[in-house]
Design a protein around this motif. Structure first.
Motif, mmCIF file in Angstrom:
data_model
loop_
_atom_site.group_PDB
_atom_site.id
_atom_site.type_symbol
_atom_site.label_atom_id
_atom_site.label_comp_id
_atom_site.label_asym_id
_atom_site.label_seq_id
_atom_site.Cartn_x
_atom_site.Cartn_y
_atom_site.Cartn_z
ATOM 1 N N VAL A 192 36.766 32.354 34.041
ATOM 2 C CA VAL A 192 36.426 33.027 35.490
ATOM 3 C C VAL A 192 35.328 32.276 36.201
ATOM 4 C CG1 VAL A 192 36.585 34.908 36.875
ATOM 5 C CG2 VAL A 192 37.932 34.658 34.713
ATOM 6 N N PRO A 193 35.295 31.631 37.211
ATOM 7 C CA PRO A 193 34.120 30.904 37.862
ATOM 8 C C PRO A 193 32.905 31.698 38.018
ATOM 9 C CG PRO A 193 36.108 30.521 39.243
ATOM 10 C CD PRO A 193 36.533 31.178 38.034
ATOM 11 N N TYR A 194 33.379 32.950 38.658
ATOM 12 C CA TYR A 194 32.406 33.747 39.085
ATOM 13 C C TYR A 194 31.880 34.811 38.141
ATOM 14 C CZ TYR A 194 36.739 36.353 39.980
ATOM 15 O OH TYR A 194 38.078 36.597 39.847
ATOM 16 N N LEU A 195 32.137 34.678 36.822
ATOM 17 C CA LEU A 195 31.713 35.460 35.811
ATOM 18 C C LEU A 195 30.626 34.661 34.915
ATOM 19 C CD1 LEU A 195 34.658 37.762 34.725
ATOM 20 C CD2 LEU A 195 32.935 38.262 36.306
ATOM 21 N N PHE A 204 26.660 30.544 34.715
ATOM 22 C CA PHE A 204 28.175 30.585 35.122
ATOM 23 C C PHE A 204 28.489 29.380 34.523
ATOM 24 C CE2 PHE A 204 26.147 33.203 38.440
ATOM 25 C CZ PHE A 204 26.795 34.316 38.297
ATOM 26 N N SER A 217 30.158 26.897 36.077
ATOM 27 C CA SER A 217 29.466 25.501 36.468
ATOM 28 C C SER A 217 28.510 24.988 35.776
ATOM 29 C CB SER A 217 29.581 25.680 38.045
ATOM 30 O OG SER A 217 28.740 26.719 38.320
ATOM 31 N N TYR A 234 36.052 45.457 39.713
ATOM 32 C CA TYR A 234 35.070 44.558 39.043
ATOM 33 C C TYR A 234 35.138 43.076 39.441
ATOM 34 C CZ TYR A 234 32.643 42.406 34.999
ATOM 35 O OH TYR A 234 31.866 41.505 34.297
ATOM 36 N N LYS A 277 32.720 40.841 41.843
ATOM 37 C CA LYS A 277 31.872 39.945 41.283
ATOM 38 C C LYS A 277 31.988 38.715 41.905
ATOM 39 C CE LYS A 277 29.805 41.353 37.485
ATOM 40 N NZ LYS A 277 28.321 41.171 37.399
ATOM 41 N N GLU A 278 33.443 38.471 42.349
ATOM 42 C CA GLU A 278 33.695 37.336 43.105
ATOM 43 C C GLU A 278 32.971 37.112 44.450
ATOM 44 O OE1 GLU A 278 37.815 36.489 43.838
ATOM 45 O OE2 GLU A 278 37.660 34.362 44.369
ATOM 46 N N ARG A 322 29.058 36.599 43.818
ATOM 47 C CA ARG A 322 29.207 35.367 43.596
ATOM 48 C C ARG A 322 29.161 34.248 44.884
ATOM 49 N NH1 ARG A 322 26.732 31.176 41.153
ATOM 50 N NH2 ARG A 322 27.950 29.615 40.095
ATOM 51 N N TYR A 323 30.154 34.421 45.723
ATOM 52 C CA TYR A 323 30.457 33.588 46.836
ATOM 53 C C TYR A 323 30.018 34.183 47.906
ATOM 54 C CZ TYR A 323 32.983 31.251 43.081
ATOM 55 O OH TYR A 323 33.336 30.501 42.051
ATOM 56 N N GLN A 381 43.375 29.648 38.072
ATOM 57 C CA GLN A 381 42.384 30.607 37.852
ATOM 58 C C GLN A 381 43.112 32.211 37.646
ATOM 59 O OE1 GLN A 381 39.001 31.283 40.545
ATOM 60 N NE2 GLN A 381 39.245 33.639 39.679
ATOM 61 N N VAL A 435 45.460 31.971 34.384
ATOM 62 C CA VAL A 435 44.723 32.256 33.377
ATOM 63 C C VAL A 435 44.589 33.564 33.270
ATOM 64 C CG1 VAL A 435 42.397 31.795 32.221
ATOM 65 C CG2 VAL A 435 43.270 30.153 33.099
ATOM 66 N N LEU A 436 44.049 34.422 34.325
ATOM 67 C CA LEU A 436 43.963 35.958 34.230
ATOM 68 C C LEU A 436 45.177 36.411 33.727
ATOM 69 C CD1 LEU A 436 41.735 36.549 37.378
ATOM 70 C CD2 LEU A 436 41.200 37.034 35.103
#
Lengths: 246, 383
Positions: A98-101, A141, A143, B4, B8-9, B12-13, B292, B295-296
């Motif tokens: 998961v890219p943001y974890l 992360f 990346s 959560y 988090k996302e 992060r962004y 993504q 995958v989850l």
């Protein structure tokens, strides 16, 4: 030996109009605890479909799949989701994490999903990543990690919740030779050490060197199951030669 | 789990999400300004009739409820008064004029409203005193006039009207100030009825003869719940009149409905644009995240968690955007120059905010559906 995984005459048939394609054709085998199996074969041989069937991502058209005595065919969609969450660990070829974890949070994700997240398990996740050589990258992360680093985090995520079966889809596809060997060696040693069952789909014959058994597929069929160490080493040598020739 | 992952996302962004929240903030500002403009223009048209202390308003028949075009002879007042249920009546004269000043203050066009202080129609005075007699050179001005010109209680003002094709100037004393009482997009001044009759624009001077007509008649009933029945009774008993409630009266003002429906259409389209923008953004986001999400799902994340992740992000970003937009709008409203017809009423602002809160989830429905339809096989590149 305890059968952890057993397939009985499974087939996966895709219909497209009048034509049918047998992606997996009448395959039966079983694996026991502590085994690390390489599933090899050319493109289109049915390796990934077989992996999807064993993971409960696809239902077989015919046959049965037992994992820990549970028949995946009889499970509903939500039961299969729960089954994957608890009993299966995954690593994928790409977009694994998961890219943001962060690396640590990606591993902890499986603990959170299984409601097992607590200070002890969080510490275990950290230890596992440190053991995989990622001490400096716990809070990086995806990346910010190399391809090998990402695969090692994925391996840690696949093992952290004590699954019965660990499945890896082409884990070395995006790695250079040195990192590919490192990743598969670590994967294999953890499978053996934790007495789990691991199945790795790979097109790279060099990687079978770390496997206990090799299943060779072609046109959806299992053409051979190799258990002899000599034969496995011989196959790995062929893989190395092919790689050098390329 | 969903909270959560989605928080988090967003963290992060944060740059990307903040930028998008600002887009929602701009849409919010636009919607709130259109709502405030609709309110401001409506107020400028209807304030006097809306605040009139009456349950019913009588118009001349067949004038399409035009307050200025209506002419009712005052000899009808006794008949109206005798209708059961009518408690009080008051003639009201409506015309226009201009206030002129000796200094550099620009002249101000106003609505000239004549009322009989002994009868119904007297506005509530918030400063100074109310008109007492039906004659005299005294006036109560609307607070808009006071704010725009600086006129105070006790000042003498000059009213210019056109009588017999000539400009006629009259000086009157300001004895009171009411709250906002605009009528037909102009601030108002209230004059005793006889005085209004002498000063109002007319083809020939009336030489102080008593007034014989009113434009409209205000009626207070003893039971507002029975207003419709009383109105029907008046229409039956008094010839050539039409009787409506205040809301119908001001909605019949020239251009009122067309103006409000135009602004409502603009507001509707802005909300629609909001739905499309939010929908588009989250749809692109979801499409980018298909592997993504695969995958989850493959590792066992339930579908309801995935849906809740998307919904939580949409709601959070919408709320942040609306909050920023509302604060910016209220800030801008404080620095807008006086006179711009922008009125932020609590009811309209809350209604606009509620409708904005709905556009996020509505716009995001497509992306929720899209996320739910992602197969876990996508993780293996098999989708």
């Amino acid at each position: 030996m305890d059968k952890v995984l057993e397939t009985i005459a499974i087939s996966k048939i895709y219909k497209n109009g009048a034509s049918t394609v047998k992606a997996v054709d009448n395959s039966s085998f079983w694996f026991s605890k502590g085994e690390f199996i390489a599933l090899v074969g050319p493109s289109g041989s049915g390796k990934t479909t077989m992996l999807a069937l064993l993971a409960g991502l696809l239902r077989p058209t015919e046959g049965n799949i037992f994992i820990d005595g549970i028949d995946l065919v009889n499970l509903s969609d939500s039961e299969r989701t729960l089954f994957r969450r608890q009993k299966i660990g995954f690593t994928f070829q790409a977009n694994n994490l998961v890219p943001y974890l962060t690396a640590l949070e990606n591993v902890e994700l499986m603990l959170r999903l299984n409601l097992q997240f607590n200070p002890q398990t969080a510490a275990h996740a950290k230890d596992l990543l440190i053991r995989l050589g990622l001490e400096e990258h716990l809070y990086h992360f995806p990346s910010q990690l190399s391809g090998g680093g990402q695969q090692r985090v994925a391996i840690a995520r696949a093992l952290i919740h004590n699954p019965t079966l660990v499945l890896a889809d082409e884990p070395t596809a995006a790695l250079d030779t040195e990192r590919a060997y490192q990743v598969v060696e670590i994967f294999s040693s953890l499978i053996h050490e934790q007495n789990r069952t691991g199945i790795m789909v790979t097109h790279d014959l060099r990687m079978v060197e770390f496997a206990d058994r090799v299943i060779n597929m072609r046109d959806g069929k299992i053409v051979r199951i190799i258990s002899s160490r000599d034969e496995i080493n011989q196959l790995a040598r062929i893989g190395r030669q092919e790689n050098e020739n390329n | 789990m969903a909270l959560y992952l989605s928080s988090k996302e967003i963290i992060r962004y944060k740059g990307r999400y903040l930028l998008f929240s600002l887009v929602i903030a701009l849409i919010t500002t636009l919607v709130l300004f259109i709502a405030a403009l609709a309110q401001g223009l409506a107020d400028a048209n209807k304030q006097f009739l809306d605040k009139l202390n009456a349950d019913l308003v009588v118009f001349q028949k067949n004038v399409n409820l035009s307050a200025v075009g209506s002419q009712i002879t005052l000899n009808k007042l006794p008949a109206i008064r005798q209708v059961p249920g009518v408690m009080a009546v008051g003639p009201i004269g409506l015309s226009s004029g201009t206030l002129v000043f000796n200094d550099n203050t620009p002249s101000l066009d106003i609505s000239l409203i004549g009322i009989d202080p002994r009868q119904l129609g007297q506005p509530a005075v918030k400063k100074g005193r109310a008109l007492q007699t039906n004659q005299g050179r005294q006036t109560v001005i609307d607070s808009n006039v006071a704010t725009k010109t600086g006129i105070k209680v006790g000042d003498k003002i000059t009213l210019r009207t056109i009588i017999n094709n000539k400009e006629v100037y009259n000086t009157i004393e300001v004895i009171g100030i009411t709250d906002d009482q605009q009528f037909l997009y102009a601030p108002s001044i209230f004059l005793p009825y006889d005085t209004w009759n002498n000063f109002r624009p007319q083809p020939t001077p009336n030489n102080n003869t008593p007034p014989t007509i009113a434009n409209i008649i205000a009626i207070k009933t003893d039971n507002p719940a029975q207003s419709i029945l009383i109105a029907e009774s008046i229409i039956r008993r008094v010839k050539d009149v039409e009787v409506v409630d205040r809301k119908t009266a001001y909605e019949a003002s020239p251009g009122y409905q067309a103006q409000q429906s135009t602004l409502d259409t603009q507001r509707g389209f802005t909300l629609l644009i909001g739905i499309l923008v939010i929908g588009g953004f989250f749809q692109i986001q979801t499409l980018q995240k298909v592997p993504q999400i695969g995958v989850l799902k493959a590792i066992g994340t339930p579908n309801n968690n995935i849906a809740f992740m998307v919904i939580f992000q949409i709601i959070l970003l919408t709320v942040i955007g609306i909050t920023i937009g509302t604060i910016v709008t209220l800030g801008l409203s404080l620095i807008l120059p006086y006179g711009i017809p922008i009125v932020f009423s609590g009811k309209n602002t809350i209604l606009a905010i509620i409708s904005l809160l709905f556009i996020g989830p509505i716009g995001g429905l497509v992306s929720v559906r899209l996320a739910l339809r992602v197969e876990p096989l996508a993780a293996l590149g098999m989708n």
